[in-house]
Design an enzyme around this catalytic site. Structure first.
Site, PDB file in Angstrom:
ATOM      1  N   ALA A 205      -3.894   7.842  -4.598  1.00  0.00           N
ATOM      2  CA  ALA A 205      -2.540   7.335  -4.860  1.00  0.00           C
ATOM      3  C   ALA A 205      -2.698   5.877  -5.284  1.00  0.00           C
ATOM      4  CB  ALA A 205      -1.694   7.438  -3.600  1.00  0.00           C
TER       5      ALA A 205
ATOM      6  N   GLY B 233       0.827  -1.211   0.000  1.00  0.00           N
ATOM      7  CA  GLY B 233       0.000   0.000   0.000  1.00  0.00           C
ATOM      8  C   GLY B 233       0.852   1.247   0.000  1.00  0.00           C
ATOM      9  N   ASN B 234       0.237   2.369   0.289  1.00  0.00           N
ATOM     10  CA  ASN B 234       0.979   3.635   0.371  1.00  0.00           C
ATOM     11  C   ASN B 234       0.384   4.469   1.486  1.00  0.00           C
ATOM     12  OD1 ASN B 234      -1.146   5.471  -0.793  1.00  0.00           O
ATOM     13  ND2 ASN B 234      -0.940   3.975  -2.444  1.00  0.00           N
ATOM     14  N   ARG B 235       1.002   5.609   1.760  1.00  0.00           N
ATOM     15  CA  ARG B 235       0.642   6.375   2.952  1.00  0.00           C
ATOM     16  C   ARG B 235      -0.448   7.419   2.708  1.00  0.00           C
ATOM     17  NH1 ARG B 235       5.408   9.144   4.430  1.00  0.00           N
ATOM     18  NH2 ARG B 235       4.145  10.030   6.077  1.00  0.00           N
ATOM     19  N   SER B 236      -1.116   7.352   1.583  1.00  0.00           N
ATOM     20  CA  SER B 236      -2.158   8.358   1.339  1.00  0.00           C
ATOM     21  C   SER B 236      -3.307   8.185   2.325  1.00  0.00           C
ATOM     22  CB  SER B 236      -2.677   8.218  -0.095  1.00  0.00           C
ATOM     23  OG  SER B 236      -3.748   9.100  -0.272  1.00  0.00           O
TER      24      SER B 236
END
Ligand code: C5P
Length: 428
Positions: free
Chosen positions: A304, A237-240
């Site tokens: 994102a 995943g990502n930090r958005s």
């Protein structure tokens, strides 16, 4: 921006009353004549001397003082703008009913000036059906509702209900004032709007506020960050957090648009008035966006999106014992959803992308943005810097918006809501 206006700041009894001092100060520094009307409860949170010193005017509370000068209507009649911050659940209920049992209630009822309120309360009170209905009633009457934001509340809890930051409230208030000035003017609206807007400050340029300038527009917004599963318990995943996309949705709804929010793993609550379409992966987001974009006037890709996904999703949890000290993952490229949407654009449709980059040099960042806007084929690209401490979870943002040719059309900084307002100004 013109100065020297008469502004009434209503302060009601919530802990955020202490922040109202900064709102009063911002108007005074602009050269406005500021009159504070505080409820008795407000004065339990912030002192009258503080408000008098900052506003440079007497602070009024009592309905039965100054009766000879008919103060209960005089203050409202003289106002160019009324801002109530914080607005408690109780005050919102009173305003929705048109009650006038104190000086603030009388002042508001006696005024034809634009009214801006900044709700502040605990999440449960904000979510209460009575409060929702009262807020809706006020919105329908043209009251500009700023926030509330999401974050730390008075106690240990956090959630929706936190008063918006003073700079956002002032920006929205000035926007409402500018919009009301425009509406009152007989001059050709487009000429005046252009010149007035050119002179206005960053966030105040979101002139329409909640006043309906996006009414009739169908806007599809993606927000959050995709998660690509590796096995039943893990994902890439990502930090958005989804905050900027949600702020766009909130602002668009407040300005009268009908909004589809394609929400990928949001860390913040979605506004109630949107058509919410939750998704998890890039493939799901791609499908949801393609469907929603078919009849949209505007498509905004604030999410994102993972550029790659695992080639294989294991049906069982990956075990250390099976993999040893190193684990090799094979990833495959996800489609570029934004580029696909831009390529499939319908006549008149506007497609807006985002580019979050870690490049620290502003010129090189701009070059990256220009390359990206050309590659993706979108109408606008919102360019911002992200890093370990910047961007994602932050309440603030600093962006440059490029048009399809790569020219900078907006530079905006401030709360994510004020940045959202500036981006939406492109759509009027
Ligand atoms: O290429 P980059 O990821 O920097 O582009 C960011 C923009 O492209 C964002 O608007 C994002 O939503 C979109 N994007 C996309 N599909 C991808 C990757 C990014 O639509 N696979």
């Amino acid at each position: 921006m013109s100065s020297g206006r008469t502004i009434v700041v209503g302060i009601t009894g919530g802990i955020a009353a202490y922040k109202a001092v900064n709102i009063v100060r911002a108007f005074v520094l602009r050269g406005d004549s500021v009159h504070v009307v505080a409820t008795t409860a407000a004065l339990r949170f912030v002192g009258k001397p503080t408000l008098e010193a900052i506003s440079r005017n007497p602070v009024h509370t009592d309905l039965y003082e100054g009766v000879a000068e008919v103060r209960h209507v005089a203050i409202g009649q003289s106002a160019d703008l009324i801002v109530v911050a914080p607005a408690t659940a109780h005050t919102i209920a009173k305003l929705a009913c048109g009650l006038a049992d104190d000086l603030l209630g009388n002042t508001i009822l006696a005024s034809t000036a634009p009214l801006v309120i900044a709700p502040a309360m605990h999440t449960e009170m904000w979510n209460n059906a009575a409060t929702r209905a009262n807020v809706q009633t006020l919105r329908e009457r043209g009251v500009v509702v700023v926030g509330p934001g999401t974050g730390r509340l008075t106690g240990a809890d956090s959630g929706a209900g936190r008063m918006e930051e003073p700079d956002t409230i002032v920006a929205a208030a000035l926007a409402a004032l500018a919009a009301s000035d425009l509406a009152a003017s007989d001059l050709a609206a487009s000429d005046l709007a252009a010149s007035d807007l050119a002179a206005s400050d960053t966030a105040a340029a979101g002139v329409a506020g909640n006043l309906g300038d996006l009414r009739g527009k169908r806007i599809v917004i993606s927000a959050g960050g995709t998660r690509e599963p590796l096995d039943p318990v893990r994902f890439l995943g990502n930090r958005s957090s989804g905050k900027q996309g949600v702020a766009l949705a909130e602002a668009a709804v407040a300005r009268g648009a009908s909004v589809v929010l394609v929400a990928a793993n949001l860390e913040v609550p979605a506004p109630e008035q949107v058509d919410l379409r939750p998704v998890g992966t890039a493939a799901e987001l791609d499908r949801a966006m393609s469907i929603a974009a078919v009849d949209a006037d505007v498509v905004i890709m604030a999410a994102a999106v993972a550029d790659y996904r695992p080639a294989e999703v294991r049906p069982e949890k990956i075990k250390k014992d099976d993999t040893g000290d190193t684990l090799m993952l094979t990833l495959v490229r996800n489609p570029d959803i934004l580029a696909g949407l831009a390529a499939a654009k319908k006549p008149g449709q506007v497609v807006i992308g985002f580019a979050a980059e870690t490049e620290s040099d502003p010129d090189r960042l701009l070059t990256l943005g220009r390359e990206k806007v050309a590659r993706k084929g979108c109408d606008y690209l919102v360019l911002n810097r992200v890093g370990w401490t910047e961007g994602f979870a932050s309440e603030r943002n600093e962006v440059r918006v490029l048009d399809g040719r790569g020219d900078i059309v907006i530079e905006a900084s401030g709360s994510k809501l004020s940045v959202a307002e500036r981006i939406l100004d492109l759509l009027r």
